[in-house]
Design a protein around this motif. Structure first.
Motif, mmCIF file in Angstrom:
data_model
loop_
_atom_site.group_PDB
_atom_site.id
_atom_site.type_symbol
_atom_site.label_atom_id
_atom_site.label_comp_id
_atom_site.label_asym_id
_atom_site.label_seq_id
_atom_site.Cartn_x
_atom_site.Cartn_y
_atom_site.Cartn_z
ATOM 1 N N LEU A 1 46.164 38.221 39.106
ATOM 2 C CA LEU A 1 45.500 39.522 39.065
ATOM 3 C C LEU A 1 45.504 40.191 40.436
ATOM 4 O O LEU A 1 45.767 41.394 40.552
ATOM 5 N N LYS A 2 45.248 39.430 41.486
ATOM 6 C CA LYS A 2 45.246 39.998 42.842
ATOM 7 C C LYS A 2 46.663 40.420 43.251
ATOM 8 O O LYS A 2 46.849 41.455 43.890
ATOM 9 N N TYR A 3 47.639 39.630 42.884
ATOM 10 C CA TYR A 3 49.029 39.985 43.183
ATOM 11 C C TYR A 3 49.412 41.293 42.482
ATOM 12 O O TYR A 3 49.971 42.198 43.099
ATOM 13 N N TRP B 1 40.078 48.382 41.099
ATOM 14 C CA TRP B 1 40.431 47.056 40.585
ATOM 15 C C TRP B 1 40.333 45.986 41.668
ATOM 16 O O TRP B 1 39.940 44.855 41.393
ATOM 17 N N TYR B 2 40.772 46.330 42.872
ATOM 18 C CA TYR B 2 40.776 45.347 43.965
ATOM 19 C C TYR B 2 40.712 46.142 45.264
ATOM 20 O O TYR B 2 41.698 46.730 45.705
ATOM 21 N N LYS C 1 40.424 47.766 48.979
ATOM 22 C CA LYS C 1 41.305 47.600 50.138
ATOM 23 C C LYS C 1 40.547 47.253 51.421
ATOM 24 O O LYS C 1 41.062 46.553 52.274
ATOM 25 N N LEU C 2 39.329 47.731 51.578
ATOM 26 C CA LEU C 2 38.533 47.447 52.770
ATOM 27 C C LEU C 2 38.286 45.934 52.849
ATOM 28 O O LEU C 2 37.771 45.342 51.897
ATOM 29 N N PRO C 3 38.665 45.293 53.955
ATOM 30 C CA PRO C 3 38.606 43.823 54.035
ATOM 31 C C PRO C 3 37.250 43.213 53.676
ATOM 32 O O PRO C 3 37.197 42.197 52.966
ATOM 33 N N GLU C 4 36.161 43.788 54.135
ATOM 34 C CA GLU C 4 34.841 43.216 53.835
ATOM 35 C C GLU C 4 34.519 43.298 52.340
ATOM 36 O O GLU C 4 33.979 42.365 51.757
ATOM 37 N N LYS C 5 34.870 44.420 51.730
ATOM 38 C CA LYS C 5 34.605 44.568 50.295
ATOM 39 C C LYS C 5 35.547 43.684 49.485
ATOM 40 O O LYS C 5 35.142 43.079 48.494
ATOM 41 N N ARG C 6 36.802 43.598 49.905
ATOM 42 C CA ARG C 6 37.760 42.727 49.221
ATOM 43 C C ARG C 6 37.311 41.273 49.330
ATOM 44 O O ARG C 6 37.420 40.503 48.382
ATOM 45 N N ALA C 7 36.788 40.899 50.472
ATOM 46 C CA ALA C 7 36.303 39.533 50.669
ATOM 47 C C ALA C 7 35.175 39.200 49.697
ATOM 48 O O ALA C 7 35.087 38.067 49.203
ATOM 49 N N ARG C 8 34.323 40.166 49.404
ATOM 50 C CA ARG C 8 33.240 39.932 48.429
ATOM 51 C C ARG C 8 33.815 39.712 47.029
ATOM 52 O O ARG C 8 33.339 38.877 46.272
ATOM 53 N N ASP D 1 36.833 38.489 46.452
ATOM 54 C CA ASP D 1 37.452 37.168 46.535
ATOM 55 C C ASP D 1 36.403 36.057 46.444
ATOM 56 O O ASP D 1 36.625 35.032 45.801
ATOM 57 N N GLU D 2 35.277 36.270 47.098
ATOM 58 C CA GLU D 2 34.192 35.288 47.072
ATOM 59 C C GLU D 2 33.721 35.053 45.633
ATOM 60 O O GLU D 2 33.583 33.918 45.188
ATOM 61 N N TYR D 3 33.500 36.133 44.903
ATOM 62 C CA TYR D 3 33.036 36.003 43.524
ATOM 63 C C TYR D 3 34.103 35.385 42.623
ATOM 64 O O TYR D 3 33.812 34.488 41.829
#
Length: 112
Positions: free
Chosen positions: A74-76, A87-88, A90-97, A99-101
């Motif tokens: 899905l991330k790819y 959907w995914y 782009k901002l690294p901090e938000k993307r990290a959240r 990814d964390e979930y």
């Protein structure tokens, strides 16, 4: 996506992870074909599984690139096919959240 062939998804819709990949492909109008693999019949377990040595679904094939694990798929797709940012992110901090979930969800909520 000039020059790109339709992605090929190996799925069994009995699996929530497979359904998620198919829904994402359809909702984002990513050209794809589906190869139905019957998990209940063990069709994902072949002696020489070239696509997924772990013999699990889903599997995605995109112009010779093979990827397993629904979370990674899905991330790819979100990145490679430039789908809307909701959907995914782009901002690294938000993307990290996100990814964390998804890492927690993948490890703790399902077996198929």
């Amino acid at each position: 996506m000039a020059g790109r062939q339709a992605v090929k998804a190996y799925l069994d819709l009995v699996s929530q992870a497979c359904r998620a990949v198919l829904i994402f492909l359809k909702d984002n109008k990513i050209p794809h074909t589906v190869e139905n693999i019957a998990i209940r019949k063990g069709q994902q377990k072949t002696p020489n599984s070239k696509l997924n040595p772990m013999q699990k679904l889903p599997v995605l094939e995109d112009n010779g690139f093979v990827l397993t694990e629904s979370d990674a798929i899905l991330k790819y797709l979100a990145t490679a096919y430039n789908v809307p940012e909701h959907w995914y992110l782009k901002l690294p901090e938000k993307r990290a959240r996100v990814d964390e979930y998804t890492a927690w969800n993948h490890a703790n909520t399902r077996t198929l």
